[in-house]
Design a protein around this motif. Structure first.
Motif, PDB file in Angstrom:
ATOM      1  N   LEU A 100      11.852  -6.517  -1.368  1.00  0.00           N
ATOM      2  CA  LEU A 100      11.276  -7.185  -2.542  1.00  0.00           C
ATOM      3  C   LEU A 100      10.359  -8.340  -2.136  1.00  0.00           C
ATOM      4  CD1 LEU A 100      14.357  -7.156  -4.929  1.00  0.00           C
ATOM      5  CD2 LEU A 100      12.269  -5.784  -5.114  1.00  0.00           C
ATOM      6  N   LYS A 101      10.732  -9.067  -1.106  1.00  0.00           N
ATOM      7  CA  LYS A 101       9.875 -10.154  -0.624  1.00  0.00           C
ATOM      8  C   LYS A 101       8.565  -9.607  -0.077  1.00  0.00           C
ATOM      9  CE  LYS A 101      13.649 -13.339   0.352  1.00  0.00           C
ATOM     10  NZ  LYS A 101      14.428 -14.030   1.376  1.00  0.00           N
ATOM     11  N   ARG A 102       8.650  -8.464   0.613  1.00  0.00           N
ATOM     12  CA  ARG A 102       7.441  -7.826   1.123  1.00  0.00           C
ATOM     13  C   ARG A 102       6.527  -7.401  -0.029  1.00  0.00           C
ATOM     14  NH1 ARG A 102       9.481  -3.354   4.215  1.00  0.00           N
ATOM     15  NH2 ARG A 102      11.084  -4.846   4.702  1.00  0.00           N
ATOM     16  N   ALA A 103       7.121  -6.818  -1.068  1.00  0.00           N
ATOM     17  CA  ALA A 103       6.347  -6.404  -2.241  1.00  0.00           C
ATOM     18  C   ALA A 103       5.726  -7.620  -2.923  1.00  0.00           C
ATOM     19  CB  ALA A 103       7.231  -5.627  -3.217  1.00  0.00           C
ATOM     20  N   GLY A 141      -1.265 -10.747  -2.208  1.00  0.00           N
ATOM     21  CA  GLY A 141      -2.465 -10.277  -1.521  1.00  0.00           C
ATOM     22  C   GLY A 141      -3.413  -9.574  -2.483  1.00  0.00           C
ATOM     23  N   ILE A 142      -2.867  -8.790  -3.392  1.00  0.00           N
ATOM     24  CA  ILE A 142      -3.692  -8.100  -4.383  1.00  0.00           C
ATOM     25  C   ILE A 142      -4.358  -9.103  -5.316  1.00  0.00           C
ATOM     26  CG2 ILE A 142      -3.636  -6.520  -6.359  1.00  0.00           C
ATOM     27  CD1 ILE A 142      -1.296  -5.072  -4.821  1.00  0.00           C
ATOM     28  N   GLN A 143      -3.624 -10.133  -5.692  1.00  0.00           N
ATOM     29  CA  GLN A 143      -4.216 -11.180  -6.528  1.00  0.00           C
ATOM     30  C   GLN A 143      -5.410 -11.812  -5.816  1.00  0.00           C
ATOM     31  OE1 GLN A 143      -0.691 -13.564  -7.115  1.00  0.00           O
ATOM     32  NE2 GLN A 143      -0.250 -12.623  -9.100  1.00  0.00           N
ATOM     33  N   ASN A 144      -5.250 -12.074  -4.531  1.00  0.00           N
ATOM     34  CA  ASN A 144      -6.358 -12.636  -3.750  1.00  0.00           C
ATOM     35  C   ASN A 144      -7.525 -11.663  -3.672  1.00  0.00           C
ATOM     36  OD1 ASN A 144      -5.038 -15.052  -3.231  1.00  0.00           O
ATOM     37  ND2 ASN A 144      -4.148 -14.315  -1.322  1.00  0.00           N
ATOM     38  N   MET A 145      -7.220 -10.386  -3.508  1.00  0.00           N
ATOM     39  CA  MET A 145      -8.275  -9.378  -3.451  1.00  0.00           C
ATOM     40  C   MET A 145      -9.084  -9.368  -4.755  1.00  0.00           C
ATOM     41  SD  MET A 145      -6.260  -6.184  -1.637  1.00  0.00           S
ATOM     42  CE  MET A 145      -7.688  -5.088  -1.560  1.00  0.00           C
ATOM     43  N   ILE A 146      -8.378  -9.508  -5.872  1.00  0.00           N
ATOM     44  CA  ILE A 146      -9.070  -9.532  -7.170  1.00  0.00           C
ATOM     45  C   ILE A 146      -9.917 -10.784  -7.284  1.00  0.00           C
ATOM     46  CG2 ILE A 146      -8.710  -9.718  -9.673  1.00  0.00           C
ATOM     47  CD1 ILE A 146      -6.246  -7.846  -9.238  1.00  0.00           C
TER      48      ILE A 146
END
Length: 88
Positions: A14-17, A23-28
């Protein structure tokens, strides 16, 4: 694997997710390519699905290894576990 190690493994997943989501938020924010974002979202979804499977399997194993005395109650517990798996 004992329950404590199972719990640690699930929490680590869960921590990895959670890190992947950040990371996805940063990508956006950084306006990365849509395909890359979708690829990462798919990876997170897959990770969460696997984690859910581990939790459901552990629950089902516990139901079978430690049955309750009342057979009607045991059947209801097992049906609930089955419903969770089918719902997935």
């Amino acid at each position: 694997m004992d329950a404590l190690n199972d719990k640690k493994a699930i929490l680590n997943r869960l921590k990895r997710a959670e890190g992947q989501i950040r990371g996805i938020q940063n990508m956006i924010t950084e306006e990365h390519d849509c395909v890359d974002i979708i690829t990462q979202l798919s990876a997170v979804r897959s990770s969460i699905d696997r984690t859910m499977g581990l939790i459901m399997a552990e629950n089902l194993q516990n139901c079978l290894a430690n049955p309750v005395d009342d057979s009607t109650e045991q059947a209801a517990i097992l049906q609930k576990a089955i419903d969770m798996i089918v719902k997935k």
